[in-house]
Structure formats: structure tokens, C-alpha cells
Design a protein around this motif. Structure first.
Motif, PDB file in Angstrom:
ATOM      1  N   HIS A   1       0.810  -1.228   0.000  1.00  0.00           N
ATOM      2  CA  HIS A   1       0.000   0.000   0.000  1.00  0.00           C
ATOM      3  C   HIS A   1       0.844   1.279   0.000  1.00  0.00           C
ATOM      4  CE1 HIS A   1      -3.287  -2.754   0.665  1.00  0.00           C
ATOM      5  NE2 HIS A   1      -2.704  -3.203   1.771  1.00  0.00           N
ATOM      6  N   PHE A   2       1.788   1.302  -0.920  1.00  0.00           N
ATOM      7  CA  PHE A   2       2.537   2.524  -1.222  1.00  0.00           C
ATOM      8  C   PHE A   2       2.266   2.902  -2.664  1.00  0.00           C
ATOM      9  CE2 PHE A   2       5.276   0.680   2.127  1.00  0.00           C
ATOM     10  CZ  PHE A   2       5.510   1.789   2.933  1.00  0.00           C
ATOM     11  N   ARG A   3       2.494   4.141  -2.977  1.00  0.00           N
ATOM     12  CA  ARG A   3       2.533   4.536  -4.393  1.00  0.00           C
ATOM     13  C   ARG A   3       3.884   5.170  -4.670  1.00  0.00           C
ATOM     14  NH1 ARG A   3       0.488  10.071  -5.903  1.00  0.00           N
ATOM     15  NH2 ARG A   3       0.356  11.305  -3.974  1.00  0.00           N
ATOM     16  N   VAL A   4       4.404   4.903  -5.852  1.00  0.00           N
ATOM     17  CA  VAL A   4       5.693   5.464  -6.250  1.00  0.00           C
ATOM     18  C   VAL A   4       5.461   6.901  -6.704  1.00  0.00           C
ATOM     19  CG1 VAL A   4       7.670   5.267  -7.803  1.00  0.00           C
ATOM     20  CG2 VAL A   4       6.558   3.191  -6.938  1.00  0.00           C
ATOM     21  N   VAL A   5       6.053   7.862  -5.991  1.00  0.00           N
ATOM     22  CA  VAL A   5       5.854   9.278  -6.360  1.00  0.00           C
ATOM     23  C   VAL A   5       7.085   9.860  -7.053  1.00  0.00           C
ATOM     24  CG1 VAL A   5       4.184   9.639  -4.521  1.00  0.00           C
ATOM     25  CG2 VAL A   5       6.607  10.098  -4.076  1.00  0.00           C
ATOM     26  N   ALA A   6       8.219   9.142  -6.979  1.00  0.00           N
ATOM     27  CA  ALA A   6       9.415   9.584  -7.708  1.00  0.00           C
ATOM     28  C   ALA A   6      10.307   8.380  -7.947  1.00  0.00           C
ATOM     29  CB  ALA A   6      10.167  10.654  -6.917  1.00  0.00           C
ATOM     30  N   HIS A   7      10.847   8.298  -9.137  1.00  0.00           N
ATOM     31  CA  HIS A   7      11.766   7.210  -9.499  1.00  0.00           C
ATOM     32  C   HIS A   7      12.754   7.746 -10.526  1.00  0.00           C
ATOM     33  CE1 HIS A   7      12.469   3.188 -11.831  1.00  0.00           C
ATOM     34  NE2 HIS A   7      13.522   3.541 -11.116  1.00  0.00           N
ATOM     35  N   THR A   8      14.015   7.752 -10.155  1.00  0.00           N
ATOM     36  CA  THR A   8      15.069   8.236 -11.050  1.00  0.00           C
ATOM     37  C   THR A   8      16.126   7.156 -11.219  1.00  0.00           C
ATOM     38  OG1 THR A   8      14.767  10.506 -10.282  1.00  0.00           O
ATOM     39  CG2 THR A   8      16.838  10.003 -11.405  1.00  0.00           C
ATOM     40  N   GLY A   9      16.409   6.811 -12.462  1.00  0.00           N
ATOM     41  CA  GLY A   9      17.508   5.894 -12.745  1.00  0.00           C
ATOM     42  C   GLY A   9      18.781   6.678 -12.988  1.00  0.00           C
ATOM     43  N   LYS A  10      19.894   6.195 -12.430  1.00  0.00           N
ATOM     44  CA  LYS A  10      21.160   6.913 -12.597  1.00  0.00           C
ATOM     45  C   LYS A  10      22.326   5.993 -12.282  1.00  0.00           C
ATOM     46  CE  LYS A  10      22.831   9.821  -9.765  1.00  0.00           C
ATOM     47  NZ  LYS A  10      24.101   9.153  -9.439  1.00  0.00           N
ATOM     48  N   THR A  11      23.526   6.484 -12.583  1.00  0.00           N
ATOM     49  CA  THR A  11      24.740   5.792 -12.170  1.00  0.00           C
ATOM     50  C   THR A  11      24.949   6.043 -10.678  1.00  0.00           C
ATOM     51  OG1 THR A  11      25.749   6.020 -14.347  1.00  0.00           O
ATOM     52  CG2 THR A  11      27.223   5.560 -12.506  1.00  0.00           C
ATOM     53  N   LEU A  12      24.942   4.967  -9.890  1.00  0.00           N
ATOM     54  CA  LEU A  12      25.068   5.098  -8.441  1.00  0.00           C
ATOM     55  C   LEU A  12      26.491   5.396  -8.008  1.00  0.00           C
ATOM     56  CD1 LEU A  12      22.945   2.176  -6.947  1.00  0.00           C
ATOM     57  CD2 LEU A  12      22.405   4.602  -6.944  1.00  0.00           C
ATOM     58  N   ARG A  13      27.431   4.689  -8.615  1.00  0.00           N
ATOM     59  CA  ARG A  13      28.837   4.777  -8.234  1.00  0.00           C
ATOM     60  C   ARG A  13      29.632   4.048  -9.300  1.00  0.00           C
ATOM     61  NH1 ARG A  13      29.642   1.821  -2.890  1.00  0.00           N
ATOM     62  NH2 ARG A  13      27.449   1.966  -2.455  1.00  0.00           N
ATOM     63  N   THR A  14      30.934   4.003  -9.124  1.00  0.00           N
ATOM     64  CA  THR A  14      31.779   3.228 -10.013  1.00  0.00           C
ATOM     65  C   THR A  14      32.401   2.080  -9.229  1.00  0.00           C
ATOM     66  OG1 THR A  14      33.636   4.707  -9.575  1.00  0.00           O
ATOM     67  CG2 THR A  14      32.321   5.144 -11.537  1.00  0.00           C
ATOM     68  N   GLU A  15      32.548   0.948  -9.881  1.00  0.00           N
ATOM     69  CA  GLU A  15      33.223  -0.207  -9.306  1.00  0.00           C
ATOM     70  C   GLU A  15      34.474  -0.411 -10.148  1.00  0.00           C
ATOM     71  OE1 GLU A  15      33.367  -3.400  -6.477  1.00  0.00           O
ATOM     72  OE2 GLU A  15      31.810  -1.883  -6.690  1.00  0.00           O
ATOM     73  N   GLY A  16      35.632   0.091  -9.628  1.00  0.00           N
ATOM     74  CA  GLY A  16      36.806   0.165 -10.481  1.00  0.00           C
ATOM     75  C   GLY A  16      36.534   1.234 -11.521  1.00  0.00           C
TER      76      GLY A  16
END
Length: 508
Positions: free
Chosen positions: A479-494
Motif C-alpha cells: 500500500h505505497f505509491r511510487v511518487v518519484a523514481h530516477t535511474g542513474k549511475t550510483l557509483r563506479t566499481e573500479g
């Protein structure tokens, strides 16, 4: 110091052969781990192995190295074998590993051998360095520096399978050796010619049986099995963050370009000013006096970023000993910080931002707040609930999230916000193809087949990836609704960018 298991030998025999023939060499059978008989063998590996004490690079041998590596991997030979060949009725020793490894007479004292080994290592005389280290280990089998440097030499020679046993012995003596763990994992997953999976899994199984939390987690990564396949081991997470506490924030923000708290705050600020629902308008009106739960608070980045959303304590946090239950029993504005690492909690104490700080597992913290909430009369319970729960870069160490969503829904006010980040399972370059895996959880909290599976899975980094579909299904279920969703580069691994998502959910 923990006891290191005695090292046995591997014997490789070329030609038809019987086990009883060992007695003609006065070689005790109980000192032999296994004997491999190869009636016919490619010439190059045998020439390479028999040319010296160990399969060491020397003039003219480099071209033989690839076939030697393949040969060792094919037969899971993880130590330099004593090499024998059948000629007539006799066994001929092609290298002197038998005499060398069981020679009680060492030419120098331990300190001299170590100094000789290190001097040769620094001068890149690797063969002489290894001889000195192995002589030292014949006298002191637990010698950490000799074991580690011998492993590094084999790694340098592109013979990772021969480095593995040395690192295992380092970790048998000290399971918290982060450098040895890192090198072993790199050999297992990043080498151009990694050792056979069976050798690596057997190594991690032995280490895990001795209570090594890091080995247990790595084993779950490789096999997809065990409790670690659905939830990261708590001791492993505590160890990771205690070790990096002193440089955590600098490494995260400067080196890994981590900015999840700032993006979450921007998403929330935009939502508050653009949404016209009564619950959202009330949140905006009370901004500055919110009640916030920061789960996996780390060094306190979220408290700094969301400083304008809540009222810090009137006295320094180090002097405020509010429990989670005390905050649950009150209605005052507060930020509650929880982290599994005591060293991270110590850092947060110096910020004077949190009204309550606890070194605890996130589930234990959620249950403690819910228990306090349950003791409040139902008529006034809503006032005691929270305005926001934050879990920035936390779910990568949690795994299955169904119960987390359920508990969060219970402690949030109607219209309250649930802000978190995930590492994208579908886009991750860190996925591991397990030959088999743990059956997916079958309980009231989780969608069918989700964990481990299409919803969440342990990655090569020992962090969990989560699919966007999984988050959407959990949001609907709880019983939640998604009010914001952003895809992005989180960090670098190497040098590899890792894709993720920033979510803000609102309780319906």
C-alpha cells in the motif's frame, strides 16, 4: 593466532603407476593430499614443471606458460606438484619438490630467510624470493608475511591456482585480513585464467566452516546458496564498514561519486511542492519538525542533507541517550540513526543531529520502534508514527525486502514517505551465473520466485541488486505509491559504472 591446517603434497605421475610405488620413495602416504596419474600428457606443461623446483618463469619458458596454466586448471592442481615419471619399473623424480618440501635442514634462521625473501622480491628476483619464503614456511608454517608474499609471486607469474593455498593459510590464521580476502576474491573472479570454480568453492567452504563471515558471503555469491543468498551476513557488513569508517565519506563522495542522499532530497522537495493532496500539504507545512528514521545511517550523510526537515536535539547527541523506544513513545521531531557498524555510529555521535543513535541490525531497529508504537493508545498512535524512513545505499546489504516494506508501512504516518536507493539487478554487470541456487523464499512477505531470483540477487560485489519490477510489486502489495523514481549511475566499481534507482514512495 588460529591454527593453520598442515599442508600436504600433490603428486603428479606421468605414466602407468600404482599407489604402492610411493613406498619405494620413502614418502608417507598420509603426507599426500592426492595423486594424479596421467598416462599421456602434453609435452609443454611437463617440460615447464620439471625444469626447476617450481613452475617458475625462466629463460625460454614463457611460451609454455599458457599450456601449463590450462593443465593445472584442468586437473585442479592447486599446489606445485611433485613430478614423477614412470620409466620401466621405476619412478623417476623430474623435480626435487619431494626432497625440498620435506627437508628439515634449512640453511638460515627465520629472520634471515625473511630478509632474503623480501630483498629478492624487491629486486624482482622472484624465483630466489619464493625459495626463501618456502624454506621459511618449512620452519614456520603460519608465517603470515611469507605466505602472502609467496601468493603474490604466483599471482605475478599469472599462476593464480598456485596462489590460492597460500592465501587460504593466511586466512586460516586471521580471517579478518582484508587484503588477503581481496586478493583471493580477485584471483577467483578477475584473473584472465581464473582457477577452476571447484577449487575456489572448496577453499571458501573450508574457510566458512571455520566461522569466516567474509568467506561465507563469498561462498553464497559463487553458489547462490545459503542464508547469504537472501540476506547479507551481519558480521560481514559490520566488518566492511568498521574497516572503512575513517575514510568512508571521502571515499563514497569523492572517489565513487556517490550522491544518493542529494538526489533523494531533490526528489522529495519537488514532490512536496508539486503535489496537492492533503497529506502532502501537511508534510510540507510541518517541514522542519519531521520524525525521521535513517536506516543504515553510515557517517550521517542523510542527516546532513535533510537537516532542514527535522529538529536536532537541544543538547549534543553524545549527551543524549534516547533509545529508539523513547522516540517511539514521544511525538517530538527527531532523527533516529541506526547502523550495524559501531565505528559509524561513533562518527554520527559527533554530528549533534540525531536524537537517537543505535548500533543495531535494521530489522531489530524497526521492531523496537514498532513495539514502542504498539504500547501507545490506538487513538493517539498516528501522532507517534514517522514522517519519513530513509534507506540510502542500505538495501544492497539487506537482500529480500518484503518484510522491510511491511514494517515500514506499519511505522509511517498516512502520507509518510519512504525514500531509498537500489542497485539495478537487470542492468548490473556484476551478476553471477550460478550453476545452482537457493530455492526462492516462499513466505507471506515475498512475491513468488523473487528472492533469490528475478527480484533480488547477490552480485559479484557481495551486494544485492534489485529489479524495478520487484520494487513496484512490493509497493503495491504494501500500500505505497511510487511518487518519484530516477535511474542513474550510483557509483563506479573500479572503472565500471553501476546503474541504480532512487525511489520515493508514499504510504496510501
Amino acid at each position: 593466532m588460529a591454527c593453520v591446517e598442515p599442508q600436504k603434497s600433490i603428486i603428479l605421475v606421468v605414466g602407468d603407476w600404482q599407489v604402492n610405488s610411493l613406498s619405494t620413495l620413502s614418502y608417507p602416504r598420509d603426507q599426500v593430499e592426492k595423486v594424479i596419474t596421467i598416462p599421456a600428457c602434453p609435452t609443454e606443461p611437463i617440460s615447464y614443471l620439471s625444469s626447476t623446483l617450481s613452475p617458475l618463469p625462466h629463460d625460454g619458458s614463457e611460451a609454455q606458460l599458457p599450456s601449463c596454466i590450462s593443465f593445472l586448471n584442468q586437473h585442479a592442481i592447486s599446489r606445485v606438484p611433485a613430478l614423477l615419471q614412470k620409466e620401466g619399473d621405476s619412478l623417476v623424480i623430474l623435480n626435487n619438490a619431494l626432497d625440498y618440501l620435506h627437508n628439515d635442514e634449512v640453511p638460515f634462521d627465520a629472520a634471515s630467510l625473511l630478509r632474503t625473501g623480501l630483498d629478492n622480491y624487491e629486486e624482482m628476483r622472484m624465483t630466489d624470493a619464493l625459495i626463501a619464503f618456502d624454506h621459511l614456511l618449512a620452519r614456520e608454517p603460519n608465517h603470515n608475511e611469507a605466505l602472502f608474499n609467496a601468493a603474490c609471486i604466483y599471482h605475478f607469474w599469472s599462476l593464480p591456482i598456485l596462489a590460492v593455498p597460500y592465501l587460504e593459510r593466511v586466512l586460516q590464521a586471521n580471517s579478518s585480513d582484508a587484503v588477503a580476502h581481496t586478493l583471493l576474491w580477485n584471483l577467483a573472479t578477475s584473473s584472465d585464467e581464473p582457477p577452476p570454480l571447484s577449487v575456489i568453492i572448496a577453499t571458501y567452504e573450508r574457510l566458512a566452516s571455520r566461522g569466516d563471515a567474509q568467506a561465507t558471503t563469498r561462498l553464497s555469491v559463487l553458489t547462490g546458496k545459503g542464508d547469504g543468498a537472501v540476506r547479507t551476513d551481519r558480521e560481514y557488513v559490520r566488518h566492511v564498514f568498521d574497516n572503512m569508517a575513517s575514510v568512508f565519506e571521502e571515499k563514497l563522495t569523492l572517489h565513487l561519486q556517490y550522491d544518493a542522499p542529494w538526489i533523494l532530497e531533490q526528489q522529495i522537495s519537488t514532490f512536496l511542492t508539486s503535489n496537492q493532496s492533503p497529506e502532502t500539504a501537511e508534510l510540507l507545512r510541518r517541514k522542519g519538525s519531521w520524525r525521521i528514521f535513517d536506516l543504515g545511517c553510515g557517517s550521517g550523510l542523510c542527516a546532513k542533507v535533510f537537516r532542514d526537515y527535522f529538529a536536532p536535539p537541544s543538547s549534543p547527541t553524545s549527551e543524549v541517550h534516547n533509545s529508539i523506544a523513547n522516540v517511539g513513545n514521544s511525538v517530538e521531531s527527531a532523527a533516529i540513526g541506526v547502523d550495524i557498524s559501531p565505528k559509524m555510529v561513533d562518527i554520527c555521535h559527533g554530528l549533534s543531529l540525531y536524537s537517537s543513535l543505535s548500533c543495531a541490525d535494521v530489522y531489530d531497529a524497526l521492531h523496537e520502534f514498532l513495539s514502542a508504537l504498539s504500547s501507545v493508545p490506538e487513538a493517539s498512535r498516528e501522532q507517534h508514527r514517522l514522517d519519513m524512513v530513509i534507506a540510502a545505499d542500505t538495501f544492497v546489504y539487506v537482500g529480500a525486502l518484503g518484510r522491510f516494506f511491511h514494517l515500514t508501512q506499519e511505522i509511517l504516518k498516512k502520507g509518510g514517505l519512504f525514500a531509498f536507493s537500489t542497485e539495478d539487478l537487470d542492468l548490473s554487470p556484476m551478476k553471477v551465473d550460478n550453476a545452482s541456487s537457493e530455492p526462492a523464499l516462499d513466505n507471506e512477505w515475498e512475491p513468488e520466485g523473487a528472492v533469490p531470483g528475478w527480484g533480488a540477487k547477490l552480485l559479484k560485489s557481495a551486494r544485492f541488486g534489485h529489479s524495478n519490477r520487484y520494487i513496484d510489486e512490493l509497493a503495491g502489495r504494501y500500500h505505497f505509491r511510487v511518487v518519484a523514481h530516477t535511474g542513474k549511475t550510483l557509483r563506479t566499481e573500479g572503472t565500471t559504472p553501476l546503474q541504480g534507482s532512487m525511489f520515493v514512495l508514499q504510504k496510501l
